[in-house]
Every structure is written in structure tokens, then in C-alpha cells.
Write a protein that holds these residues in place. Sequence first.
Motif, PDB file in Angstrom:
ATOM      1  N   MET A   1       8.415   1.400  -5.370  1.00 21.79           N
ATOM      2  CA  MET A   1       7.307   1.702  -4.823  1.00 21.79           C
ATOM      3  C   MET A   1       7.497   2.007  -3.411  1.00 21.79           C
ATOM      4  SD  MET A   1       5.008   1.910  -7.139  1.00 21.79           S
ATOM      5  CE  MET A   1       6.199   2.467  -8.258  1.00 21.79           C
ATOM      6  N   LYS A   2       8.327   1.247  -2.739  1.00 18.95           N
ATOM      7  CA  LYS A   2       8.503   1.333  -1.240  1.00 18.95           C
ATOM      8  C   LYS A   2       9.023   2.782  -0.885  1.00 18.95           C
ATOM      9  CE  LYS A   2      12.128  -0.775   0.850  1.00 18.95           C
ATOM     10  NZ  LYS A   2      13.138  -1.300   1.002  1.00 18.95           N
ATOM     11  N   ASP A   3       9.746   3.149  -1.737  1.00 19.14           N
ATOM     12  CA  ASP A   3      10.732   4.353  -1.414  1.00 19.14           C
ATOM     13  C   ASP A   3       9.831   5.573  -1.901  1.00 19.14           C
ATOM     14  OD1 ASP A   3      12.580   2.895  -0.482  1.00 19.14           O
ATOM     15  OD2 ASP A   3      13.666   2.850  -2.597  1.00 19.14           O
ATOM     16  N   LEU A   4       8.766   5.786  -2.456  1.00 18.89           N
ATOM     17  CA  LEU A   4       7.767   6.576  -2.768  1.00 18.89           C
ATOM     18  C   LEU A   4       7.246   7.355  -1.636  1.00 18.89           C
ATOM     19  CD1 LEU A   4       5.869   5.397  -5.977  1.00 18.89           C
ATOM     20  CD2 LEU A   4       7.568   7.307  -5.902  1.00 18.89           C
ATOM     21  N   GLU A   5       7.059   8.454  -1.656  1.00 18.45           N
ATOM     22  CA  GLU A   5       5.951   9.453  -0.574  1.00 18.45           C
ATOM     23  C   GLU A   5       4.884   9.910  -1.357  1.00 18.45           C
ATOM     24  OE1 GLU A   5       8.290  12.085   1.570  1.00 18.45           O
ATOM     25  OE2 GLU A   5       9.780  10.719   2.101  1.00 18.45           O
ATOM     26  N   ARG A   6       3.796   9.193  -1.123  1.00 19.40           N
ATOM     27  CA  ARG A   6       2.427   9.462  -1.752  1.00 19.40           C
ATOM     28  C   ARG A   6       1.463   9.282  -1.083  1.00 19.40           C
ATOM     29  NH1 ARG A   6       5.869  11.158  -4.866  1.00 19.40           N
ATOM     30  NH2 ARG A   6       6.216  10.854  -7.180  1.00 19.40           N
ATOM     31  N   LYS A   7       0.565  10.011  -1.169  1.00 14.06           N
ATOM     32  CA  LYS A   7      -0.864   9.825  -0.091  1.00 14.06           C
ATOM     33  C   LYS A   7      -1.274   8.352  -0.420  1.00 14.06           C
ATOM     34  CE  LYS A   7      -2.694  14.438  -0.066  1.00 14.06           C
ATOM     35  NZ  LYS A   7      -3.864  15.159  -0.191  1.00 14.06           N
ATOM     36  N   LEU A   8      -0.971   7.609  -1.343  1.00 12.07           N
ATOM     37  CA  LEU A   8      -1.797   6.107  -1.620  1.00 12.07           C
ATOM     38  C   LEU A   8      -0.490   5.178  -1.603  1.00 12.07           C
ATOM     39  CD1 LEU A   8      -4.404   6.958  -4.445  1.00 12.07           C
ATOM     40  CD2 LEU A   8      -4.819   6.433  -1.914  1.00 12.07           C
ATOM     41  N   TYR A   9       0.557   5.787  -0.745  1.00 15.04           N
ATOM     42  CA  TYR A   9       1.754   4.799  -0.910  1.00 15.04           C
ATOM     43  C   TYR A   9       1.261   3.387  -0.489  1.00 15.04           C
ATOM     44  CZ  TYR A   9       5.649   2.685   1.657  1.00 15.04           C
ATOM     45  OH  TYR A   9       6.469   1.750   2.222  1.00 15.04           O
ATOM     46  N   HIS A  10       0.812   3.235   0.606  1.00 15.47           N
ATOM     47  CA  HIS A  10       0.614   1.661   1.139  1.00 15.47           C
ATOM     48  C   HIS A  10      -0.162   0.895   0.145  1.00 15.47           C
ATOM     49  CE1 HIS A  10       0.501  -1.562   3.912  1.00 15.47           C
ATOM     50  NE2 HIS A  10      -0.705  -1.541   3.722  1.00 15.47           N
ATOM     51  N   SER A  11      -1.407   1.750  -0.319  1.00 17.18           N
ATOM     52  CA  SER A  11      -1.968   0.792  -1.354  1.00 17.18           C
ATOM     53  C   SER A  11      -1.313   0.647  -2.579  1.00 17.18           C
ATOM     54  CB  SER A  11      -3.211   1.854  -1.822  1.00 17.18           C
ATOM     55  OG  SER A  11      -4.070   1.973  -0.741  1.00 17.18           O
TER      56      SER A  11
END
Length: 283
Positions: A137-147
Motif C-alpha cells: 500500500m505504501k508504494d501505491l500512487e492513488r488519490k486515497l493513498y494515505h487513507s
Amino acid sequence: MSFKPKFIPLNTFPDVESKGIIIEKSYVKDLQLERIRKAHRDNYHLFFILEQGSGIFEVDFKQYTIISPSLIYIQPYQVHRGISFKDGYFTVVLISDENLNAEYLDLLKKMAPADPLMLETKLFDVLSDAIAVCIKMKDLERKLYHSILKNSCNALIGLIISEFLKNSVQTDPQTRSEVIMSNFKFLLDEKFAAEKNPRYYAERLNISTAYLNECTKKATGNTVSYHIQERIMLEAKRLLFHSSKSVKEIAHYLGYEDHSYFSRLFNNLTGMTALTFRRKSFE
């Protein structure tokens, strides 16, 4: 005589970009060992999952030898240091209060300070899978990344807390006295230097001083005044052992204008003078 800093070093969150969450795997050989061996505090929650190797930690004057697979939890502002490590491979989770599920934050406060946990193979496998998900999850680049990362890490921490609770003595729901004792403990951690009168804590908890005293005795066998003094002595010992503040400066820091009174109190409660306790830190 070794050098002692004026203040106990405080590590604030090391990476602003992380927004209060860091999870990563590392080898002991990659750590700044000299820095870790110096006593310090953190203003965040630290979960250290040892996957390979062994180590010795010191947390508030207690030494723990941990052997993989095991877990140690360091609550914010506990004074700690790593004394030695051997062939270590580990996962570390750093997380701030605001990123923790409110229920989990409350449980962590109640169970701290906590001894390290040896992890059974089945639980270690589950935790390893949860850690792997968090790192992905840490390596994902998504709009809701932090959530997404926050929720993943909270799931991991929920598993950890459940294991601590399983291993705790408490099995039945908390009694009224235990609930009040927990609330008193939270308040005491915030106010011990400024407020030393049991009446203050009773008023903040909307109960009488006599009832607060009754509850602390039922829950722990000790009075309100005992707990206040114990909390003050813990902080005094931390400062005497890990800082170069004078006894007078420590007394003032802890809310005592009369440092002679503080010195007598320390002697009465610990069985030794503050300077004798300090000298032991150099032995």
C-alpha cells in the motif's frame, strides 16, 4: 565520566512527507547503531517486529532480551535505547496519534507499558502477511493513498493489540474502579508535574476524592497519592539517569520550587539520594 545531554533527546516524526506513518523492513547492519544506543524518547508509537536475530532493549530502566520472532511496543515519551543486536532483520512501524483508530489508541494507552511478546508461528505468519500488504500500500500512487495506508496499518496494529490483550491478565470486562483508574492514569500522565493534589484529579473525573482513592485501592491496592508520587519519581529517575540537569533544575521542572523538599522526598521514596541514584548511571 560519560557525557549526558542537558535534555533527554526527543525524536519527532522523521519524515514530513509520510504524514505520520512509516512502515519499513531493514537489517540491523543498516541502522545508525550509535544513535540508537543513546537513550531517547519518541513522540510517536513504535512497533518493532524482530523477524530474525536477537537484541537487548532497555525501556524505562528495564532490560529486555528479545529473540525472533518477537515484538516490542514503545509508547510515546518512554525513555528507551537499543543495547545490542545480533543478525537482526526486522519491520518497524512508526505511527502518530492522529493516524491511529481511536479505539486502538485508547487500548494502547491502557496496556502500556507492555512487556515484549514472543510470537507464535501462526500469528507471526499472519502478521507477516499484514505487513506485506501495508508495504505494498505504501508504494501505491492513488488519490486515497494515505487513507488506504492508514487503514492497512491500523489492521496490522489491531492484530498486535489483540495479541497483547490475549496475553494480559485481564479477561473479564473492566470494573467501575478499573475504568476510573485508567482515566486517572491518562490524566496523571498529562498533569503530574503541575498537579500533585488528589483533589484536582477527582474534580476532573467528576467524583469525590474519597471515591477516587477507593477506586485506585480496589484496582491496584495503592492510594491516589502513591500513584502521583510514583509517576513523579519515574520522571525524576529518567532525568537523573539520562540528562545532565542538576537536582535543583529537575525539582523545578517537576513543579517543586523547594528543591530541598524534592531531595528529601526522593530519598524517602527510593531509599537513596538523587545524587546517589545519578552516580549509578555512570557505573
